[in-house]
Write a protein that holds these residues in place. Structure first.
Motif, PDB file in Angstrom:
ATOM      1  N   HIS A 260       0.820  -1.262  -0.114  1.00 49.04           N
ATOM      2  CA  HIS A 260       0.175  -0.052   0.021  1.00 49.04           C
ATOM      3  C   HIS A 260       0.505   1.650   0.175  1.00 49.04           C
ATOM      4  O   HIS A 260       2.572   1.117   0.985  1.00 49.04           O
ATOM      5  CB  HIS A 260      -0.737   0.294   1.291  1.00 49.04           C
ATOM      6  N   LYS A 261       0.310   2.364  -0.175  1.00 44.48           N
ATOM      7  CA  LYS A 261       1.466   3.702  -0.674  1.00 44.48           C
ATOM      8  C   LYS A 261       1.351   3.874   1.567  1.00 44.48           C
ATOM      9  O   LYS A 261       0.123   3.800   1.628  1.00 44.48           O
ATOM     10  CB  LYS A 261       0.236   4.720  -1.309  1.00 44.48           C
ATOM     11  N   PRO A 262       2.382   4.591   1.446  1.00 44.43           N
ATOM     12  CA  PRO A 262       2.234   5.214   2.477  1.00 44.43           C
ATOM     13  C   PRO A 262       1.059   6.086   2.799  1.00 44.43           C
ATOM     14  O   PRO A 262       0.709   6.957   1.696  1.00 44.43           O
ATOM     15  CB  PRO A 262       3.478   6.093   2.824  1.00 44.43           C
ATOM     16  N   GLY A 263       0.067   6.206   4.197  1.00 47.62           N
ATOM     17  CA  GLY A 263      -1.346   6.489   4.398  1.00 47.62           C
ATOM     18  C   GLY A 263      -2.154   5.754   4.304  1.00 47.62           C
ATOM     19  O   GLY A 263      -3.459   5.867   4.416  1.00 47.62           O
ATOM     20  N   ASN A 264      -2.293   4.887   3.277  1.00 45.14           N
ATOM     21  CA  ASN A 264      -2.933   3.813   2.780  1.00 45.14           C
ATOM     22  C   ASN A 264      -3.221   2.549   3.681  1.00 45.14           C
ATOM     23  O   ASN A 264      -4.168   1.805   3.190  1.00 45.14           O
ATOM     24  CB  ASN A 264      -3.172   3.455   1.125  1.00 45.14           C
ATOM     25  N   LEU A 265      -2.452   2.497   4.566  1.00 39.59           N
ATOM     26  CA  LEU A 265      -2.419   0.984   5.947  1.00 39.59           C
ATOM     27  C   LEU A 265      -2.686   2.098   7.553  1.00 39.59           C
ATOM     28  O   LEU A 265      -1.665   2.048   7.268  1.00 39.59           O
ATOM     29  CB  LEU A 265      -1.599   0.385   5.275  1.00 39.59           C
ATOM     30  N   ILE A 266      -3.914   1.787   7.639  1.00 40.36           N
ATOM     31  CA  ILE A 266      -3.454   2.881   8.541  1.00 40.36           C
ATOM     32  C   ILE A 266      -3.793   1.259   9.844  1.00 40.36           C
ATOM     33  O   ILE A 266      -4.881   0.794  10.445  1.00 40.36           O
ATOM     34  CB  ILE A 266      -5.120   3.179   9.127  1.00 40.36           C
ATOM     35  N   ALA A 267      -2.868   2.257  10.920  1.00 36.67           N
ATOM     36  CA  ALA A 267      -3.707   1.065  12.344  1.00 36.67           C
ATOM     37  C   ALA A 267      -3.311   1.721  13.486  1.00 36.67           C
ATOM     38  O   ALA A 267      -1.718   2.826  13.794  1.00 36.67           O
ATOM     39  CB  ALA A 267      -2.280  -0.144  12.091  1.00 36.67           C
ATOM     40  N   GLU A 268      -3.653   2.347  14.485  1.00 37.61           N
ATOM     41  CA  GLU A 268      -4.066   3.050  15.504  1.00 37.61           C
ATOM     42  C   GLU A 268      -3.571   1.668  16.296  1.00 37.61           C
ATOM     43  O   GLU A 268      -3.016   0.701  16.413  1.00 37.61           O
ATOM     44  CB  GLU A 268      -4.775   3.943  16.098  1.00 37.61           C
ATOM     45  N   ASP A 269      -3.471   2.052  17.787  1.00 30.56           N
ATOM     46  CA  ASP A 269      -2.421   1.303  18.865  1.00 30.56           C
ATOM     47  C   ASP A 269      -3.910   0.641  19.764  1.00 30.56           C
ATOM     48  O   ASP A 269      -3.646  -0.039  20.363  1.00 30.56           O
ATOM     49  CB  ASP A 269      -1.340   1.860  20.295  1.00 30.56           C
ATOM     50  N   THR A 270      -4.828   1.353  20.271  1.00 27.63           N
ATOM     51  CA  THR A 270      -6.415  -0.135  20.785  1.00 27.63           C
ATOM     52  C   THR A 270      -5.894   1.198  21.771  1.00 27.63           C
ATOM     53  O   THR A 270      -6.812   0.177  22.637  1.00 27.63           O
ATOM     54  CB  THR A 270      -5.906  -0.904  19.934  1.00 27.63           C
ATOM     55  N   GLY A 271      -5.329   1.262  22.160  1.00 30.94           N
ATOM     56  CA  GLY A 271      -5.231   1.947  23.222  1.00 30.94           C
ATOM     57  C   GLY A 271      -4.278   1.215  24.055  1.00 30.94           C
ATOM     58  O   GLY A 271      -3.525   1.103  25.284  1.00 30.94           O
ATOM     59  N   LEU A 272      -3.548   0.703  23.660  1.00 27.25           N
ATOM     60  CA  LEU A 272      -2.339  -0.649  24.208  1.00 27.25           C
ATOM     61  C   LEU A 272      -0.815   0.188  24.128  1.00 27.25           C
ATOM     62  O   LEU A 272      -0.002  -0.494  24.421  1.00 27.25           O
ATOM     63  CB  LEU A 272      -2.419  -1.603  23.815  1.00 27.25           C
TER      64      LEU A 272
END
Length: 130
Positions: free
Chosen positions: A47-59
Motif C-alpha cells: 500500500h502507498k504510505p498513508g493507505n494502511l492505517i493502524a492505531e494502537d487500540t489504546g495499548l
C-alpha cells in the motif's frame, strides 16, 4: 486450507525481504496450524504510505511504516493453535527480519468447508476431494 493476506507499505522492503516474510508466515502456519505441504495461498499487497492505517487500540504501541498486517481465513484451529501462531510469528519475524512486535497485527477468521472452491467451480471439501 488457510488463505493468508499480508498487507505492507510499499517500498519498505526488497522483493527478497517480502518473500522472506511470506516464507516465515507459511513455515509458522505449517508448524502451528498443521497445514499440509503445498497448502500455500497468500495474497501480498503493498500500500502507498498513508493507505494502511493502524492505531494502537489504546495499548501503547508505537507503529511505524514497517507495519505488517496479516489476515488468515481458516477452519478448525482452536484458541491454543491461534495463540501459538501469534507468539511464534512475532518471535520468528523479530528474529529473522527485525520486525518489532509493535508493527505486527494478526487477525484469524473462521469459515467452513462449504466456503472453499480451489478450482473449476467445485466445492472440493463437500465433494470429498479434500
Amino acid at each position: 486450507m488457510p488463505l493468508v493476506r499480508i498487507d505492507i507499505i510499499e517500498n519498505r522492503r526488497t522483493p527478497d525481504q517480502v518473500k522472506k516474510l511470506a516464507d516465515i508466515v507459511q513455515d509458522v502456519m505449517r508448524e502451528t496450524f498443521d497445514a499440509p505441504p503445498r497448502d500455500r495461498y497468500q495474497i501480498i499487497t503493498e500500500h502507498k504510505p498513508g493507505n494502511l492505517i493502524a492505531e494502537d487500540t489504546g495499548l501503547g504501541f508505537t507503529r511505524t511504516d514497517d507495519l505488517v498486517m496479516i489476515q488468515i481465513t481458516q477452519q478448525g484451529r482452536d484458541d491454543d493453535n491461534k495463540k501459538a501462531l501469534y507468539s511464534t510469528l512475532a518471535e520468528r519475524l523479530r528474529e529473522q527480519t527485525g520486525l518489532s512486535g509493535d508493527d505486527l497485527i494478526i487477525a484469524v477468521s473462521e469459515n467452513t468447508p462449504a466456503d472453499w472452491s480451489f478450482g473449476h467451480g467445485v466445492a472440493q471439501f463437500l465433494e470429498g476431494q479434500l
